[in-house]
Design a protein around this motif. Structure first.
Motif, PDB file in Angstrom:
ATOM      1  N   GLN A  91     -18.279 -76.474  16.582  1.00 25.34           N
ATOM      2  CA  GLN A  91     -18.454 -75.054  16.853  1.00 25.34           C
ATOM      3  C   GLN A  91     -17.252 -74.467  17.588  1.00 25.34           C
ATOM      4  O   GLN A  91     -16.870 -73.319  17.348  1.00 25.34           O
ATOM      5  N   GLU A  92     -16.629 -75.245  18.459  1.00 27.48           N
ATOM      6  CA  GLU A  92     -15.447 -74.774  19.183  1.00 27.48           C
ATOM      7  C   GLU A  92     -14.304 -74.417  18.239  1.00 27.48           C
ATOM      8  O   GLU A  92     -13.515 -73.521  18.535  1.00 27.48           O
ATOM      9  N   GLU A 117      -8.883 -86.495  14.182  1.00 31.82           N
ATOM     10  CA  GLU A 117      -8.440 -85.890  15.438  1.00 31.82           C
ATOM     11  C   GLU A 117      -9.589 -85.166  16.144  1.00 31.82           C
ATOM     12  O   GLU A 117      -9.674 -85.174  17.370  1.00 31.82           O
ATOM     13  N   LEU A 118     -10.482 -84.575  15.377  1.00 27.93           N
ATOM     14  CA  LEU A 118     -11.654 -83.941  15.980  1.00 27.93           C
ATOM     15  C   LEU A 118     -12.529 -84.991  16.657  1.00 27.93           C
ATOM     16  O   LEU A 118     -12.983 -84.812  17.799  1.00 27.93           O
ATOM     17  N   VAL A 177     -13.557 -85.593  20.744  1.00 26.40           N
ATOM     18  CA  VAL A 177     -14.913 -85.801  21.261  1.00 26.40           C
ATOM     19  C   VAL A 177     -14.976 -87.097  22.066  1.00 26.40           C
ATOM     20  O   VAL A 177     -15.548 -87.135  23.166  1.00 26.40           O
ATOM     21  N   ALA A 178     -14.387 -88.161  21.543  1.00 31.54           N
ATOM     22  CA  ALA A 178     -14.422 -89.448  22.238  1.00 31.54           C
ATOM     23  C   ALA A 178     -13.681 -89.378  23.569  1.00 31.54           C
ATOM     24  O   ALA A 178     -14.107 -89.983  24.567  1.00 31.54           O
ATOM     25  N   ALA A 179     -12.576 -88.638  23.609  1.00 29.67           N
ATOM     26  CA  ALA A 179     -11.794 -88.530  24.846  1.00 29.67           C
ATOM     27  C   ALA A 179     -12.555 -87.804  25.946  1.00 29.67           C
ATOM     28  O   ALA A 179     -12.288 -88.006  27.132  1.00 29.67           O
ATOM     29  N   ARG A 180     -13.509 -86.992  25.563  1.00 33.26           N
ATOM     30  CA  ARG A 180     -14.309 -86.274  26.548  1.00 33.26           C
ATOM     31  C   ARG A 180     -15.409 -87.148  27.145  1.00 33.26           C
ATOM     32  O   ARG A 180     -16.002 -86.801  28.165  1.00 33.26           O
ATOM     33  N   ASP A 181     -15.728 -88.272  26.494  1.00 37.37           N
ATOM     34  CA  ASP A 181     -16.768 -89.172  26.983  1.00 37.37           C
ATOM     35  C   ASP A 181     -16.347 -90.613  26.703  1.00 37.37           C
ATOM     36  O   ASP A 181     -16.995 -91.341  25.946  1.00 37.37           O
ATOM     37  N   LEU A 190      -6.829 -76.892  21.099  1.00 33.01           N
ATOM     38  CA  LEU A 190      -7.625 -77.714  22.003  1.00 33.01           C
ATOM     39  C   LEU A 190      -6.891 -79.012  22.357  1.00 33.01           C
ATOM     40  O   LEU A 190      -6.928 -79.466  23.508  1.00 33.01           O
ATOM     41  N   LEU A 191      -6.230 -79.594  21.372  1.00 33.03           N
ATOM     42  CA  LEU A 191      -5.484 -80.836  21.617  1.00 33.03           C
ATOM     43  C   LEU A 191      -4.307 -80.566  22.557  1.00 33.03           C
ATOM     44  O   LEU A 191      -3.998 -81.380  23.444  1.00 33.03           O
ATOM     45  N   ALA A 192      -3.661 -79.417  22.358  1.00 29.82           N
ATOM     46  CA  ALA A 192      -2.524 -79.055  23.233  1.00 29.82           C
ATOM     47  C   ALA A 192      -2.996 -78.816  24.658  1.00 29.82           C
ATOM     48  O   ALA A 192      -2.348 -79.248  25.623  1.00 29.82           O
ATOM     49  N   GLU A 193      -4.139 -78.147  24.803  1.00 30.05           N
ATOM     50  CA  GLU A 193      -4.681 -77.899  26.144  1.00 30.05           C
ATOM     51  C   GLU A 193      -5.015 -79.216  26.838  1.00 30.05           C
ATOM     52  O   GLU A 193      -4.763 -79.377  28.037  1.00 30.05           O
TER      53      GLU A 193
END
Length: 312
Positions: free
Chosen positions: A163-164, A200-201, A205-209, A306-309
């Motif tokens: 959704q983002e 990459e999506l 997601v994995a990097a956030r958890d 999002l990846l850049a941020e």
């Protein structure tokens, strides 16, 4: 339970399909026969065919039931009737071609079920744009020691990331151990670009958890974490078609659900035995999926942001 069928001719959609050995045990633990499998596909044809039409298929067949020898069939057999559609596709990087089955009607679906096709696996693209997918798949494969809470949290995390970036995600039970999150796309970029995007999506997601989720294929490196599997997005890769039966003891069925159902529906909740009851009271949650397809480029651009941020 599906309504019973018998050996012999069965009228289906204006054609006649000859059924055989319908009494053969196919899911002995569940007390289900080959006839029950055929009747399932006859009964779900109306809701299943929109997800099948126009897609090359791989067939997972078990001539002697799921406890016997099974095999995969890509190319259509010479004995298939001429009304079963096929499409010739190139083997990328391998040379040659394959004549894949394309199941466009109820008679073809029942015919293939009579050949002991337990599970239908479809391309993520259709015959008129074979190299340009119209969906993205994230398969959630939990570690055996992880509970449903982690699995459901992972599904919701993938949903939020989709959704983002402006995509509309859908979810189904896999009929196995996890859930599938599926996103419709307008056909546009080559399959390799979509595969990279999906990877990459999932990595975001994995990097956030990172304590619970991973995109690492090797189990030793996953260390008990849930795998966000995006390998099904490659050329000629296939995904389980909604309402397909899985070759597991209780004959579970991959079943589209609403996101609101996620908290109470398990990956194997629906089976040949109870799916008709569900369909009698609830329409297909994926019926409007194609209406929610969006262009790829804006989603790609937003993911890059999002990846850049995250990297800054």
């Amino acid at each position: 339970m599906p309504r019973r069928v018998r050996d012999g001719p069965l009228p289906v959609g204006g054609r006649t399909v000859q059924l055989s050995s319908v009494g053969k045990p196919f899911f002995p633990d569940a007390g289900l026969t080959k006839g029950d499998l055929i009747a399932h596909y006859r009964d779900v044809a109306e809701v299943m065919l929109p997800h099948l039409r126009g897609r090359p298929l791989n067939l997972q067949r078990f001539p002697n039931g799921v406890k016997g020898h099974g095999f995969w069939q890509q190319g259509a057999s010479d004995h298939f009737p001429d009304w079963v559609r096929t499409v010739t596709v190139d083997r990328r990087g391998r040379g040659g071609t394959v004549d894949h089955v394309v199941c466009d009607d109820a008679a073809s679906l029942v015919y293939l079920a009579n050949l002991a096709t337990v599970t239908f696996h479809a391309w993520t693209s259709r015959v008129d744009h074979l190299a340009r997918p119209d969906m993205v798949i994230v398969d959630l494969d939990p570690d055996p020691d992880q509970g449903l809470e982690v699995l459901r949290a992972a599904a919701r995390a993938v949903k939020a990331a989709c959704q983002e970036v402006g995509l509309v995600p859908f979810v189904q039970t896999s009929g196995s151990r996890g859930y599938h999150v599926v996103v419709p796309l307008e056909p546009g970029p080559d399959v390799e670009l979509v595969k990279v995007f999906a990877g990459e999506l999932a990595a975001l997601v994995a990097a956030r958890d990172p304590e619970r989720l991973s995109v690492e294929w090797r189990k030793a490196k996953r260390r008990g974490r849930l795998l966000l599997d995006t390998a099904r997005n490659g050329y000629a890769q296939t995904v389980v078609v909604p309402y397909s039966v899985r070759p597991r003891p209780q004959a579970p069925v991959a079943t589209p659900i609403d996101w609101a159902e996620l908290g109470r529906v398990e990956p194997g909740s629906y089976t040949i035995a109870n799916l008709r009851r569900r369909l009698a009271r609830k329409p297909d949650p994926w019926a409007a999926m194609a209406d929610n397809a969006v262009p790829f480029d804006p989603a790609r651009a937003r993911l890059d942001e999002l990846l850049a941020e995250r990297g800054s």
